[in-house]
Design a protein around this motif. Structure first.
Motif, PDB file in Angstrom:
ATOM      1  N   GLY A  69       0.814  -1.217   0.000  1.00 40.58           N
ATOM      2  CA  GLY A  69       0.000   0.000   0.000  1.00 40.58           C
ATOM      3  C   GLY A  69       0.841   1.257   0.000  1.00 40.58           C
ATOM      4  N   LYS A  70       1.908   1.259   0.803  1.00 42.08           N
ATOM      5  CA  LYS A  70       2.807   2.427   0.829  1.00 42.08           C
ATOM      6  C   LYS A  70       3.528   2.603  -0.508  1.00 42.08           C
ATOM      7  CE  LYS A  70       2.327   4.263   4.896  1.00 42.08           C
ATOM      8  NZ  LYS A  70       1.872   5.645   5.046  1.00 42.08           N
ATOM      9  N   TYR A  71       3.893   1.487  -1.139  1.00 41.58           N
ATOM     10  CA  TYR A  71       4.525   1.562  -2.467  1.00 41.58           C
ATOM     11  C   TYR A  71       3.553   2.184  -3.484  1.00 41.58           C
ATOM     12  CZ  TYR A  71       6.420   0.059  -6.945  1.00 41.58           C
ATOM     13  OH  TYR A  71       6.877   0.033  -8.237  1.00 41.58           O
ATOM     14  N   ILE A  72       2.293   1.733  -3.446  1.00 45.02           N
ATOM     15  CA  ILE A  72       1.279   2.286  -4.355  1.00 45.02           C
ATOM     16  C   ILE A  72       1.076   3.766  -4.056  1.00 45.02           C
ATOM     17  CG2 ILE A  72      -1.163   2.199  -4.992  1.00 45.02           C
ATOM     18  CD1 ILE A  72      -0.988  -0.868  -4.315  1.00 45.02           C
ATOM     19  N   SER A  92       3.899   5.812  -5.385  1.00 49.47           N
ATOM     20  CA  SER A  92       3.871   5.921  -6.848  1.00 49.47           C
ATOM     21  C   SER A  92       2.847   6.953  -7.308  1.00 49.47           C
ATOM     22  CB  SER A  92       3.605   4.558  -7.487  1.00 49.47           C
ATOM     23  OG  SER A  92       2.300   4.118  -7.171  1.00 49.47           O
ATOM     24  N   ASN A  93       1.980   7.383  -6.373  1.00 50.82           N
ATOM     25  CA  ASN A  93       1.034   8.476  -6.593  1.00 50.82           C
ATOM     26  C   ASN A  93       0.087   8.207  -7.761  1.00 50.82           C
ATOM     27  OD1 ASN A  93      -0.037  10.862  -5.668  1.00 50.82           O
ATOM     28  ND2 ASN A  93       1.256  12.145  -6.958  1.00 50.82           N
ATOM     29  N   ILE A  94      -0.301   6.954  -7.954  1.00 48.26           N
ATOM     30  CA  ILE A  94      -1.209   6.588  -9.037  1.00 48.26           C
ATOM     31  C   ILE A  94      -2.570   7.252  -8.866  1.00 48.26           C
ATOM     32  CG2 ILE A  94      -2.448   4.645 -10.097  1.00 48.26           C
ATOM     33  CD1 ILE A  94      -0.067   2.887  -9.240  1.00 48.26           C
ATOM     34  N   PHE A  95      -3.050   7.329  -7.636  1.00 51.29           N
ATOM     35  CA  PHE A  95      -4.401   7.816  -7.385  1.00 51.29           C
ATOM     36  C   PHE A  95      -4.426   9.165  -6.679  1.00 51.29           C
ATOM     37  CE2 PHE A  95      -4.389   3.160  -7.141  1.00 51.29           C
ATOM     38  CZ  PHE A  95      -5.106   2.917  -8.297  1.00 51.29           C
ATOM     39  N   GLY A  96      -3.365   9.915  -6.724  1.00 55.96           N
ATOM     40  CA  GLY A  96      -3.321  11.178  -6.018  1.00 55.96           C
ATOM     41  C   GLY A  96      -2.973  10.958  -4.559  1.00 55.96           C
ATOM     42  N   LEU A 109      -4.753  -0.717  -2.863  1.00 60.11           N
ATOM     43  CA  LEU A 109      -4.502  -1.963  -3.592  1.00 60.11           C
ATOM     44  C   LEU A 109      -5.716  -2.330  -4.438  1.00 60.11           C
ATOM     45  CD1 LEU A 109      -2.900  -4.550  -4.250  1.00 60.11           C
ATOM     46  CD2 LEU A 109      -3.787  -5.520  -2.111  1.00 60.11           C
ATOM     47  N   LEU A 110      -6.904  -2.265  -3.858  1.00 64.38           N
ATOM     48  CA  LEU A 110      -8.113  -2.606  -4.611  1.00 64.38           C
ATOM     49  C   LEU A 110      -8.300  -1.694  -5.818  1.00 64.38           C
ATOM     50  CD1 LEU A 110     -10.622  -3.322  -1.692  1.00 64.38           C
ATOM     51  CD2 LEU A 110      -9.561  -5.000  -3.227  1.00 64.38           C
ATOM     52  N   LYS A 111      -7.983  -0.416  -5.665  1.00 59.82           N
ATOM     53  CA  LYS A 111      -8.136   0.527  -6.775  1.00 59.82           C
ATOM     54  C   LYS A 111      -7.244   0.177  -7.962  1.00 59.82           C
ATOM     55  CE  LYS A 111      -9.937   4.779  -5.377  1.00 59.82           C
ATOM     56  NZ  LYS A 111      -9.787   6.054  -5.973  1.00 59.82           N
ATOM     57  N   CYS A 112      -6.140  -0.506  -7.724  1.00 51.66           N
ATOM     58  CA  CYS A 112      -5.251  -0.905  -8.818  1.00 51.66           C
ATOM     59  C   CYS A 112      -5.939  -1.863  -9.782  1.00 51.66           C
ATOM     60  CB  CYS A 112      -3.978  -1.561  -8.271  1.00 51.66           C
ATOM     61  SG  CYS A 112      -2.895  -0.406  -7.419  1.00 51.66           S
TER      62      CYS A 112
END
Length: 196
Positions: free
Chosen positions: A78-81, A84-88, A112-115
């Motif tokens: 989750g911290k990696y995601i 990476s600022n994929i979702f703001g 994670l689910l949003k990915c």
């Protein structure tokens, strides 16, 4: 080279690999996937190290230990995601909802689910978040609400499916093919009724 483990081989007494099941193979990956794995392994090193350990040893540990390790892995992923600022920078509350935005561990699970962009392989993603939070936090803190052993096992297996598929997506594997293969996957088979 970094360790790569995409499946646990089923080896008979003659040391022959039989009926190996996996979510994706090298043949499913586009050019450049190994470089993407190296980037993921470097950027989320502790999360990937725990994932590899769990793939190898999950059958040999107590479910409580597995739940704690899966929870730690989910925090790192989750911290990696998040980095990476994929979702703001924030997950906004849903339109028309009076609920506050999620924080802490649940927020990292939501990232994670949003990915999966609406194609989550679980039948009940919000139930997974609740079960996994109780399995992780309940084992970590003696005064927290605990999950039952059955809930813990289900949450751990659901989490292993999600993270393995997320890794596959990061290196270029096709989500639909991985979802189709869940019925043959050792972990996927064990929670078939909970898959979408």
């Amino acid at each position: 080279w970094h360790d790569v483990l995409s499946y646990n081989p089923i080896v008979d007494r003659n040391a022959c690999d039989r009926e190996t099941k996996y979510l994706f193979s090298y043949g499913d990956l586009p050019k450049g996937s190994i470089a993407k794995w190296d980037e993921l392994r470097d950027g989320c090193a502790q999360g990937m190290a725990i994932l590899l350990h769990l793939i190898r040893e999950l059958d040999n540990m107590t479910i409580e230990t597995g739940a704690v390790l899966v929870g730690i892995m989910l925090e790192y992923v989750g911290k990696y995601i998040e980095r990476s600022n994929i979702f703001g920078k924030t997950i906004e509350k849903s339109e028309g909802s009076n609920e506050e935005p999620e924080k802490g561990f649940k927020r990292l699970m939501t990232l994670l689910l949003k990915c999966f962009r609406g194609d989550v392989p679980l039948a009940d993603p919000s139930g997974w978040k609740d079960r996994m939070r109780r399995a992780y936090i309940g084992n970590k803190h003696p005064d927290a609400k605990k999950a039952t052993l059955g809930e813990m096992r289900l949450a751990v297996m659901e989490s292993m499916v999600l993270v393995r598929m997320w890794v596959g997506m990061q290196v270029g594997a096709d989500l639909k093919k991985m979802k189709d293969r869940l019925v043959c996957d050792k972990i996927g088979c064990s929670i078939r009724s909970h898959l979408a």
